[in-house]
Design an enzyme around this catalytic site. Structure first.
Site, PDB file in Angstrom:
ATOM      1  N   GLU A 224       0.835  -1.204   0.000  1.00  0.00           N
ATOM      2  CA  GLU A 224       0.000   0.000   0.000  1.00  0.00           C
ATOM      3  C   GLU A 224       0.863   1.244   0.000  1.00  0.00           C
ATOM      4  O   GLU A 224       2.073   1.164   0.263  1.00  0.00           O
ATOM      5  CB  GLU A 224      -0.942   0.016   1.217  1.00  0.00           C
ATOM      6  CG  GLU A 224      -0.269   0.378   2.514  1.00  0.00           C
ATOM      7  CD  GLU A 224      -0.004  -0.812   3.425  1.00  0.00           C
ATOM      8  OE1 GLU A 224       0.415  -0.576   4.558  1.00  0.00           O
ATOM      9  OE2 GLU A 224      -0.192  -1.966   3.006  1.00  0.00           O
ATOM     10  N   ASP A 225       0.240   2.367  -0.270  1.00  0.00           N
ATOM     11  CA  ASP A 225       0.916   3.658  -0.195  1.00  0.00           C
ATOM     12  C   ASP A 225       1.136   4.042   1.256  1.00  0.00           C
ATOM     13  O   ASP A 225       0.414   3.596   2.144  1.00  0.00           O
ATOM     14  CB  ASP A 225       0.015   4.740  -0.837  1.00  0.00           C
ATOM     15  CG  ASP A 225       0.500   5.114  -2.223  1.00  0.00           C
ATOM     16  OD1 ASP A 225       1.110   4.244  -2.861  1.00  0.00           O
ATOM     17  OD2 ASP A 225       0.260   6.253  -2.652  1.00  0.00           O
ATOM     18  N   LYS A 226       2.110   4.923   1.470  1.00  0.00           N
ATOM     19  CA  LYS A 226       2.376   5.470   2.797  1.00  0.00           C
ATOM     20  C   LYS A 226       1.108   6.127   3.366  1.00  0.00           C
ATOM     21  O   LYS A 226       0.823   6.047   4.549  1.00  0.00           O
ATOM     22  CB  LYS A 226       3.491   6.513   2.635  1.00  0.00           C
ATOM     23  CG  LYS A 226       4.090   7.037   3.900  1.00  0.00           C
ATOM     24  CD  LYS A 226       5.245   7.969   3.550  1.00  0.00           C
ATOM     25  CE  LYS A 226       5.820   8.607   4.794  1.00  0.00           C
ATOM     26  NZ  LYS A 226       6.992   9.438   4.488  1.00  0.00           N
ATOM     27  N   LYS A 347      -3.006   3.518  -8.333  1.00  0.00           N
ATOM     28  CA  LYS A 347      -2.800   4.871  -8.892  1.00  0.00           C
ATOM     29  C   LYS A 347      -2.597   4.835 -10.403  1.00  0.00           C
ATOM     30  O   LYS A 347      -3.119   5.676 -11.131  1.00  0.00           O
ATOM     31  CB  LYS A 347      -1.618   5.543  -8.191  1.00  0.00           C
ATOM     32  CG  LYS A 347      -1.976   6.005  -6.783  1.00  0.00           C
ATOM     33  CD  LYS A 347      -0.907   6.879  -6.186  1.00  0.00           C
ATOM     34  CE  LYS A 347      -1.430   7.551  -4.915  1.00  0.00           C
ATOM     35  NZ  LYS A 347      -0.396   8.331  -4.234  1.00  0.00           N
TER      36      LYS A 347
END
Length: 380
Positions: A224-226, A347
């Protein structure tokens, strides 16, 4: 070989060399199917008493208790049921052993190193009531009789669990120690990491406190993203702890500073192949120009055909969108709720960057994903 044949050879050896009971007995015990070299050596020597040091081992067997105490000390902070022993001895001892075996044509005999490890194993087992296990021991001793030291390693331990992350700006993966690139060194206390400012770092720190150990190697079920949150039942993971001191974890869950760990349990191993999984994601999307509801309805077609993902390496993969819903907020923003096969880069899927078809392509308007959160990660 019978007793009658052995006695003359033993006498010949003893005429030329002074041997201790252990070393003499070892030269013949296998042929006679006897387990105690010392007892056999004693019988073979009968009246032959010697005050000289043993030619082969220099009376090393008389000092094994010294090394046994080293083993007991080094194992005092470990919990285990089974063990094995390896030894490092002076090459000159092995050379002298080989000299006698070749001179008297003695074949199929355990080497002196094997006998030392067997004796240490017996002594340690008697003292601790633990099981000597050649094949799959929980701890392994390497006794260095040359330098009078003892090294101990324990079998790695693999755990599985899930984590929930309800704060943004906290990364999943931890940067490796810059000095050793994650291998483990004195600077990072052999953990491979110096900071604990990530999901990986916090879980590692918790497990090091509970189980001891050096490095922690994670197998993630997706990433996952930060800025992403991990909600619902959390993201599954596997972690292998090298050289743990404890082999039992009472805590099945833990509330750490930034993450909550659930369903922690010890398992036999990490998956050999990547596990297939589905993710349920909520993505906040902004468009570069006005979008109406008719355009958004086109998104429903995304479930009809696979999405093709191209990587920079040239690798191509296909992922399916299993379900999709949207909620329009205003003319240029909407939220997407969609379930998809793990491995789809969210994204890039929105922008259409090497992902076909992407959201931007389907609605004909350039879109950007502002943030996305995971509501569920289910392993197939």
């Amino acid at each position: 070989m019978t007793n009658q044949k052995i006695v003359p050879i033993a006498n010949q050896i003893l005429k030329k060399y002074d041997l201790c009971d252990n070393c003499l007995g070892r030269l013949f015990s296998k042929q006679l199917h006897l387990s105690s070299n010392k007892l056999l050596g004693k019988k073979l020597k009968k009246n032959s008493k010697s005050t000289q040091r043993c030619y082969i081992c220099k009376n090393l067997f008389d000092n094994l208790n010294y090394f046994l105490n080293m083993m007991l000390d080094s194992a005092s902070s470990y919990s285990y049921f089974s063990f094995s022993v390896g030894a490092i001895i002076k090459p000159s001892i092995i050379d002298r052993d080989d000299t006698i075996r070749s001179k008297f044509k003695l074949k199929g005999i355990d080497g002196i190193k094997t006998d030392i490890t067997k004796e240490l194993g017996k002594l340690f087992s008697r003292k601790t009531k633990k099981t000597f296990d050649y094949l799959d021991p929980e701890i392994v001793f390497t006794v260095n009789l040359k330098e009078e030291s003892c090294d101990i390693r324990s079998k790695s331990l693999t755990l599985s669990g899930r984590y929930v992350k309800s704060v943004r700006g906290f990364p999943q993966k931890q940067k490796s120690c810059t000095n050793c690139s994650g291998k483990g060194c004195r600077i990072c206390d052999f953990h491979g990491i110096t900071e604990y400012d990530s999901v990986e770092g916090e879980i590692s720190q918790f497990l090091f406190e509970k189980l001891g150990g050096t490095t922690a190697k994670f197998t993630w079920i997706g990433g996952e993203d930060k800025s992403s949150l991990i909600l619902g039942t959390g993201r599954p993971f596997f972690v292998k702890i090298q050289n743990p001191h404890k082999r039992n974890l009472r805590a099945k869950s833990a509330n750490l500073e930034h993450v909550e760990v659930r369903n922690l349990k010890i398992v036999s191993d990490s998956p050999k192949k990547p596990l297939k999984f589905n993710s349920l994601v909520e993505a906040k999307i902004s468009a570069s120009s006005k979008i109406d509801s008719n355009l958004l309805r086109k998104l429903k077609t995304l479930t009809e055909n696979p999405i093709v993902v191209y990587e920079k390496s040239g690798k191509r993969s296909e992922k399916r969108i299993l379900s999709i819903k949207y909620k329009k907020h205003d003319d240029v923003s909407f939220t997407l709720f969609f379930k998809f096969e793990g491995g789809l880069p969210v994204k890039r899927f929105v922008t259409g960057d090497d992902v076909s078809p992407g959201i931007s392509q389907i609605i004909g308007v350039s879109c950007k994903c502002l943030e996305f959160d995971f509501h569920d990660v289910e392993v197939k």
